[in-house]
Design a protein around this motif. Structure first.
Motif, mmCIF file in Angstrom:
data_model
loop_
_atom_site.group_PDB
_atom_site.id
_atom_site.type_symbol
_atom_site.label_atom_id
_atom_site.label_comp_id
_atom_site.label_asym_id
_atom_site.label_seq_id
_atom_site.Cartn_x
_atom_site.Cartn_y
_atom_site.Cartn_z
ATOM 1 N N ARG A 252 9.587 4.131 -67.600
ATOM 2 C CA ARG A 252 10.070 4.163 -69.473
ATOM 3 C C ARG A 252 8.688 3.909 -70.083
ATOM 4 O O ARG A 252 8.967 2.548 -70.864
ATOM 5 C CB ARG A 252 11.138 3.834 -69.897
ATOM 6 C CG ARG A 252 12.160 3.992 -68.556
ATOM 7 C CD ARG A 252 13.354 3.670 -69.700
ATOM 8 N NE ARG A 252 14.935 4.465 -68.854
ATOM 9 C CZ ARG A 252 15.205 5.602 -69.391
ATOM 10 N NH1 ARG A 252 14.712 6.243 -69.596
ATOM 11 N NH2 ARG A 252 16.713 6.534 -68.127
ATOM 12 N N PRO A 253 8.591 4.782 -71.117
ATOM 13 C CA PRO A 253 7.214 4.303 -72.081
ATOM 14 C C PRO A 253 8.117 3.845 -73.544
ATOM 15 O O PRO A 253 7.759 4.821 -74.739
ATOM 16 C CB PRO A 253 6.460 5.695 -71.860
ATOM 17 C CG PRO A 253 6.857 6.338 -72.023
ATOM 18 C CD PRO A 253 8.332 5.914 -70.782
ATOM 19 N N ALA B 249 2.922 6.512 -67.229
ATOM 20 C CA ALA B 249 3.893 5.744 -66.809
ATOM 21 C C ALA B 249 4.893 7.164 -66.645
ATOM 22 O O ALA B 249 5.975 6.896 -65.908
ATOM 23 C CB ALA B 249 4.816 5.122 -68.022
ATOM 24 N N GLU B 250 4.526 8.240 -67.038
ATOM 25 C CA GLU B 250 4.979 9.444 -67.212
ATOM 26 C C GLU B 250 5.149 9.934 -64.839
ATOM 27 O O GLU B 250 6.029 9.837 -64.466
ATOM 28 C CB GLU B 250 4.325 10.887 -67.174
ATOM 29 C CG GLU B 250 4.821 10.651 -68.843
ATOM 30 C CD GLU B 250 4.197 11.607 -69.523
ATOM 31 O OE1 GLU B 250 3.130 12.174 -69.537
ATOM 32 O OE2 GLU B 250 4.680 11.708 -70.939
ATOM 33 N N THR C 177 -0.908 3.538 -69.913
ATOM 34 C CA THR C 177 -0.643 4.600 -71.224
ATOM 35 C C THR C 177 1.425 5.627 -70.544
ATOM 36 O O THR C 177 1.067 4.952 -69.928
ATOM 37 C CB THR C 177 -1.468 5.781 -71.255
ATOM 38 O OG1 THR C 177 -1.849 6.183 -69.891
ATOM 39 C CG2 THR C 177 -3.366 5.084 -71.523
ATOM 40 N N THR C 178 0.827 6.334 -71.961
ATOM 41 C CA THR C 178 2.516 7.210 -71.911
ATOM 42 C C THR C 178 1.746 7.966 -70.602
ATOM 43 O O THR C 178 2.857 8.537 -69.883
ATOM 44 C CB THR C 178 2.504 7.640 -72.904
ATOM 45 O OG1 THR C 178 3.143 6.543 -73.691
ATOM 46 C CG2 THR C 178 3.485 8.789 -72.557
ATOM 47 N N ASP D 115 3.612 5.626 -77.419
ATOM 48 C CA ASP D 115 2.482 6.006 -76.805
ATOM 49 C C ASP D 115 1.727 4.912 -75.920
ATOM 50 O O ASP D 115 1.117 5.063 -74.436
ATOM 51 C CB ASP D 115 0.776 6.391 -77.665
ATOM 52 C CG ASP D 115 0.566 4.305 -78.670
ATOM 53 O OD1 ASP D 115 2.025 3.944 -78.134
ATOM 54 O OD2 ASP D 115 0.047 4.191 -78.409
ATOM 55 N N SER E 248 10.731 -1.571 -68.011
ATOM 56 C CA SER E 248 9.808 -1.576 -69.499
ATOM 57 C C SER E 248 10.006 -2.267 -70.116
ATOM 58 O O SER E 248 11.184 -2.730 -70.657
ATOM 59 C CB SER E 248 9.499 -0.312 -69.164
ATOM 60 O OG SER E 248 9.222 0.677 -69.014
ATOM 61 N N ALA F 137 3.255 2.235 -72.362
ATOM 62 C CA ALA F 137 4.628 1.620 -71.757
ATOM 63 C C ALA F 137 4.002 -0.362 -70.748
ATOM 64 O O ALA F 137 3.076 -0.818 -71.146
ATOM 65 C CB ALA F 137 4.947 2.165 -70.187
#
Length: 362
Positions: free
Chosen positions: A70-71, A64-65, A60-61, A75, A110, A77
């Motif tokens: 990078r997504p 990923a954060e 999920t983003t 919503d 990504s 990656a």
């Protein structure tokens, strides 16, 4: 006679397969992929997927954060799995348990471009299976042949995703008298969704008039708080206080919704607790795991109330989102009844976070 599975039955089987570490084939109108839950990957399974193509890890983003990946898909990656990556790498990327002790997992590459529908479906399936929201995947050219040859469930993504977003119909299976300490004139209703999901319960105290607003509470299951008396949350005191108020009033309805850990399940809730021990608050812990602040679906509560014949409530809650969801679903909230109990030195920071980040009215 046809023995073909319906779409809800196929979804239930796909969730069960992921929980057992069995791959699922996901098919759209433009492509297909094979997916296995990240926390269920073995060395042999990873080798099998590599033999089919270039694997990638769908996260999920939110996750990923945390990983500084990078997504590109909005919503989610799709992380390219390096050639030398093993199961330990996959587990470390999907599970934040060791993020602080081993922070350098990247750099990540990504994928961008192409259709992410299968990855999106895999993450949604993992969430409903109460697994970490991450899946190891490989795009495959001939999905039906692969599924048939290996006895795998094949899920038509284009039809399944709208169904997963919809609320599954609930059936009032049975109800029976269950005298409680808070109220001896109580009955427990069992509601079962037709998608194979968890059953939910309604505790009806007395004989509330369906034409009047009923004193009601939407209570999400909390094994640690409700059963063990955990001091990390206020769930147990809220449950008992709500039942006591209904008992004193002589009537009411408490909906006990099986959405443990704000809808992420027991194992992920314990993962979140472990992260809180590392210094993260409850919202930050959910995000590091890859979940949103709150994954619960309060539409279930509204559906049960309407099934029982109630159209308006006096809602025992500190959570404005519950009020909003009742209103959205056609249940009128005539009054918010505060439920301020259970604060202690272990959960003070947790309750403060709910006020600051989730808008709770404490």
């Amino acid at each position: 006679m046809s023995l073909a599975l319906s779409l809800p039955e196929t979804l239930a089987r796909a969730r069960a397969d992921l929980r057992m570490g069995v791959p699922v084939v996901l098919e759209t109108g433009t492509g297909a992929a094979i997916a296995v839950a990240a926390e269920g990957v073995s060395d042999s399974r990873l080798a099998d997927l590599r033999a089919l193509g270039a694997p990638y890890l769908a996260i999920t983003t939110r996750r990923a954060e945390t990983l500084a990946a990078r997504p590109y898909d909005g919503d989610l990656a799709r992380l390219v799995v390096p050639q030398d990556a093993d199961v330990t790498w996959i587990e470390a990327v999907a599970d934040p348990a060791d993020d602080l002790t081993h922070p350098m997992k990247g750099p990540f590459r990504s994928a961008r471009g192409g259709d992410a529908a299968c990855a999106r479906a895999a993450i949604a399936l993992a969430k409903t299976a109460r697994l970490l929201p991450a899946a190891l995947m490989v795009d495959v050219p001939d999905a039906p042949a692969l599924a048939f040859a290996n006895g795998l469930t094949i899920l038509p993504v284009d039809r399944a995703m709208p169904l997963m977003a919809d609320l599954a119909p609930l059936a009032d299976v049975i109800h029976a008298r269950v005298p409680l300490l808070a109220a001896e004139n109580s009955r427990v209703h069992v509601f079962r969704p037709d998608d194979g999901g968890e059953e939910h319960f309604a505790v009806e105290i007395g004989r509330p008039d369906r034409a009047k607003p009923v004193l009601a509470r939407l209570h999400s299951a909390c094994f640690t708080g409700d059963i063990l008396g955990s001091l990390k949350c206020d769930c147990g005191p809220q449950l008992n206080a709500a039942l006591s108020q209904m008992g004193e009033a002589g009537e009411g309805v408490l909906l006990y919704l099986n959405q443990e850990g704000r809808g992420i399940g027991h194992a992920n809730k314990m993962r979140a607790y472990s992260l809180q021990d590392q210094g993260f608050d409850t919202v930050e812990a959910n995000h590091r795991l890859g979940f949103e602040d709150d994954e619960r679906d309060f539409r279930i509560g509204a559906a049960i109330l309407k099934e029982m014949g109630f159209s308006s409530v006096r809602l025992l809650t500190n959570n404005p989102n519950k009020i909003a969801r009742m209103t959205d679903q056609g249940v009128t909230v005539t009054e918010r009844v505060p439920l301020r109990v259970g604060e202690n030195r272990y959960n003070a920071a947790y309750l403060a976070t709910k006020v600051r980040k989730s808008g709770h009215l404490l």
